[in-house]
Structure formats: C-alpha cells, structure tokens
Design a protein around this motif. Structure first.
Motif, PDB file in Angstrom:
ATOM      1  N   ILE A 157       0.834  -1.199   0.000  1.00  0.00           N
ATOM      2  CA  ILE A 157       0.000   0.000   0.000  1.00  0.00           C
ATOM      3  C   ILE A 157       0.868   1.249   0.000  1.00  0.00           C
ATOM      4  O   ILE A 157       0.570   2.233  -0.687  1.00  0.00           O
ATOM      5  N   ALA A 158       1.966   1.206   0.769  1.00  0.00           N
ATOM      6  CA  ALA A 158       2.888   2.348   0.795  1.00  0.00           C
ATOM      7  C   ALA A 158       3.495   2.588  -0.586  1.00  0.00           C
ATOM      8  O   ALA A 158       3.669   3.743  -1.009  1.00  0.00           O
ATOM      9  N   GLN A 159       3.819   1.516  -1.310  1.00  0.00           N
ATOM     10  CA  GLN A 159       4.344   1.660  -2.670  1.00  0.00           C
ATOM     11  C   GLN A 159       3.304   2.282  -3.598  1.00  0.00           C
ATOM     12  O   GLN A 159       3.626   3.133  -4.432  1.00  0.00           O
ATOM     13  N   PHE A 160       2.053   1.871  -3.444  1.00  0.00           N
ATOM     14  CA  PHE A 160       0.989   2.475  -4.235  1.00  0.00           C
ATOM     15  C   PHE A 160       0.876   3.963  -3.929  1.00  0.00           C
ATOM     16  O   PHE A 160       0.650   4.782  -4.825  1.00  0.00           O
ATOM     17  N   SER A 233      -5.716  -0.304   6.953  1.00  0.00           N
ATOM     18  CA  SER A 233      -5.200  -0.546   5.600  1.00  0.00           C
ATOM     19  C   SER A 233      -6.302  -0.379   4.566  1.00  0.00           C
ATOM     20  O   SER A 233      -6.075   0.192   3.483  1.00  0.00           O
ATOM     21  N   PHE A 234      -7.500  -0.872   4.892  1.00  0.00           N
ATOM     22  CA  PHE A 234      -8.607  -0.739   3.946  1.00  0.00           C
ATOM     23  C   PHE A 234      -8.986   0.722   3.752  1.00  0.00           C
ATOM     24  O   PHE A 234      -9.291   1.163   2.630  1.00  0.00           O
ATOM     25  N   GLU A 235      -8.951   1.513   4.832  1.00  0.00           N
ATOM     26  CA  GLU A 235      -9.240   2.950   4.716  1.00  0.00           C
ATOM     27  C   GLU A 235      -8.188   3.647   3.853  1.00  0.00           C
ATOM     28  O   GLU A 235      -8.515   4.538   3.059  1.00  0.00           O
ATOM     29  N   ARG A 236      -6.914   3.243   4.006  1.00  0.00           N
ATOM     30  CA  ARG A 236      -5.858   3.818   3.165  1.00  0.00           C
ATOM     31  C   ARG A 236      -6.099   3.496   1.697  1.00  0.00           C
ATOM     32  O   ARG A 236      -5.910   4.346   0.813  1.00  0.00           O
ATOM     33  N   LEU A 237      -6.518   2.268   1.434  1.00  0.00           N
ATOM     34  CA  LEU A 237      -6.781   1.871   0.045  1.00  0.00           C
ATOM     35  C   LEU A 237      -7.960   2.652  -0.533  1.00  0.00           C
ATOM     36  O   LEU A 237      -7.934   3.042  -1.703  1.00  0.00           O
ATOM     37  N   GLU A 238      -8.991   2.875   0.277  1.00  0.00           N
ATOM     38  CA  GLU A 238     -10.116   3.679  -0.200  1.00  0.00           C
ATOM     39  C   GLU A 238      -9.672   5.113  -0.510  1.00  0.00           C
ATOM     40  O   GLU A 238     -10.110   5.704  -1.504  1.00  0.00           O
ATOM     41  N   TYR A 239      -8.809   5.660   0.360  1.00  0.00           N
ATOM     42  CA  TYR A 239      -8.289   7.011   0.118  1.00  0.00           C
ATOM     43  C   TYR A 239      -7.475   7.047  -1.175  1.00  0.00           C
ATOM     44  O   TYR A 239      -7.632   7.971  -1.993  1.00  0.00           O
TER      45      TYR A 239
END
Length: 315
Positions: A157-160, A233-239
């Motif tokens: 996720i950090a790489q994304f 993590s899911f909230e980060r992905l939604e953001y």
C-alpha cells in the motif's frame, strides 16, 4: 498421510501407521495429524476417537456461525488457513477435534504452521502436555503468519501511495490493482475474525483447560490488533482509490479543456472564412490583397479570443 504423537514411558513417540492406534490408549495420544488421509486412515481414527470426523467438503460447507460445535465427549472446530498466491489468497479448510486431551487435525495441504509445531514438538516435548497446548501454539503461529501478510500488504500500500504522489502510471490498470489489494485485505480480515470467533467459542466450553486462558487472551489481543490494522489498511486503500479517480478525472478534464479552447479559438476564423466563402459580391473581393485582408481579420479574431481567455484566467 497420518502422523501420531503419543507418550510411552514418559517419552514422546511418533508413528505414521494408523494400525498402531489399536494398541494405544486415548489418554496416551497427544496429537493425530491427518494430511489428505485415505479412507482407511480416517475410518481408523473415527473408531479410535469414538466420533465421526467431518470430511473436507463438509467442513467447507459449514457456515461461519456454525464452525464450532460440541458433543458430550468431543469439541469440533473448523477454520480456514490462508495460502498466499501470486495475486490473491486461497483458503484451506482445517478441522480440529478434541476428545479428552487428544487433538486431531484434518487438512488437505501442507501448512507452515503445522510443520513448525511438529519441529518444536520434536525438540521440546515437555512444553506440550495436552492437545490444547498444541492447538494454542498452532493458533499463535498462524496469527504471526497473518501479521506477516498484513505487514507485506502495508508495504505494498505504501508503494501504491508513492506511485500516486509521483503520478506514475495512474490509469485504469492501477485502479484494478488497488481493487485486488482491497479484496486481499478483506479476505485476510475475514480469516482473522473467523479465528477470533473460534478461540472465543473454545474458551466458553467447560472442556477447555483454564490454565491456558492467559495464553488465549494474549492471542485474542493480537487478533484484535490485526483487525484494527486491516481496517486502517482498507481505509488507506479507499483514500488511494478516491485520489486516483480524482487524478484521472482531472486529466480527462484538462484534455476536454484543451479541445474546448481549440474549438473556441477556431470559431471566429471559421465564421470569417465561411462569410467570405459565400458565392455573392463582397467588399474587396476584386482586390489582389483581399486574401491578406481576410487572413488578418482571422488572426485578429484569434488574438481577441486569446486575450479574453487570459483576462478571465481560463488558460
């Protein structure tokens, strides 16, 4: 394949033949591990335990709310272990059966948690007095593996996030990758919640040994932390997903803005050209410099439009 761990004369012994069960007492057997067993092996274990063990198909069909059950003499617990793949995760059903202090496990594929516990059982048998202690260690190691998977997903996720900040390859394929990572995150969370429910139900049983309560409480605390981490993590992905969609929309809006400006710039010259293209008598049509005059008017209209848009700060 079947592996039987039992104690004889105070020492840990191992057998890989189901026929040896006929000469053992149930109190002496610590753990019966069945890996893709044959029908004969399963039937022998059923007879030894006095309980019918569910097949893999039956274990997979059980609803998540009914994966824990008890009889007068046994406890049946079913859960799924995640197997990481190149893109997504697969789930492997694992069944745990407790009869007295004997633990019986049924699985169809090799699992790292079981391999590790067998190695520790060979090295330090005194740490595993009952099948419940083996189960606790399996759950502890499984939670650690789930934590490793969540950590790897966090790094991904950090790489994304870095790619989004650098506006690198922001396209539909990037959105699909984020969506796949969201699916993986929810799969891991669902699997962790399933283990939380299983351990909680086990601790409510009157067959559960109270001396392991502190250990299972620690495992439940670790699971709660992992659940909170997966939610974050899911909230980060939604953001990230919303950010990517916004960037794609901005790019599309800029493209449409360019097309609109070009269309507006060409409208006045087109009007002039259309006017002087009519088959009627117009001023200066008989002059040799008429085309220069028309071209000058066209350029002038373009200049006026550019001046207007710059005054309005539209480009």
């Amino acid at each position: 394949m079947i592996t039987i761990f039992y104690r004889e004369n105070g020492k840990l012994q191992v057998s890989q033949t189901e026929k040896d069960l006929s000469g053992m007492s149930r109190e002496a057997v610590l753990w019966i591990d069945m890996l893709a067993p044959s029908g004969e092996e399963k039937h022998t274990v059923d007879h030894f335990l006095g309980e019918e063990i569910q097949s893999r198909a039956q274990a997979e069909e059980i609803e998540s709310s009914s994966r824990f059950s008890e009889t007068e003499n046994a406890i049946f617990a079913n859960t799924n272990f995640l197997m990481p793949g190149p893109e997504d995760y697969s789930m492997e059903a694992v069944s745990f059966i407790f009869v007295g202090n004997c633990l019986t496990t049924l699985r169809e594929v090799p699992l790292r948690s079981f391999t590790e516990i067998q190695r520790r059982l060979y090295a330090m048998p005194h740490l595993f007095p009952t099948g419940y202690s083996i189960f606790a260690t399996i759950m502890d190691q499984r939670v650690d593996l789930d934590a490793d998977m969540i950590e790897l997903m966090s790094k991904e996720i950090a790489q994304f996030g870095k790619r989004v900040n650098q506006k690198e390859d922001i396209n539909e394929e990037f959105l699909i990758d984020i969506n796949q990572l969201q699916e993986n995150t929810m799969t891991v969370r669902e699997n962790i919640v399933d283990k939380q429910r299983l351990i909680s139900n086990l601790m409510k049983s009157d067959k559960y040994p109270p001396e392991l309560q502190g250990r299972f409480n620690v495992i439940l605390q670790d699971i709660t932390s992992l659940i909170n981490h997966t939610n974050f993590s899911f909230e980060r992905l939604e953001y990230l997903q919303d950010t990517v969609v916004g960037l794609i929309n901005l790019d599309q809006n800029n493209i449409m803005k360019i097309f609109t400006l070009v269309s507006v710039l060409l409208m006045p010259p087109t009007l002039v050209a259309s006017f002087y293209g009519m088959n009627v008598a117009l001023p200066f049509m008989d002059k040799w410099w008429a085309w220069l005059f028309i071209a000058a008017i066209m350029l002038l209209t373009v200049g006026v439009v550019i001046f207007f848009f710059r005054r309005k700060k539209m480009f």
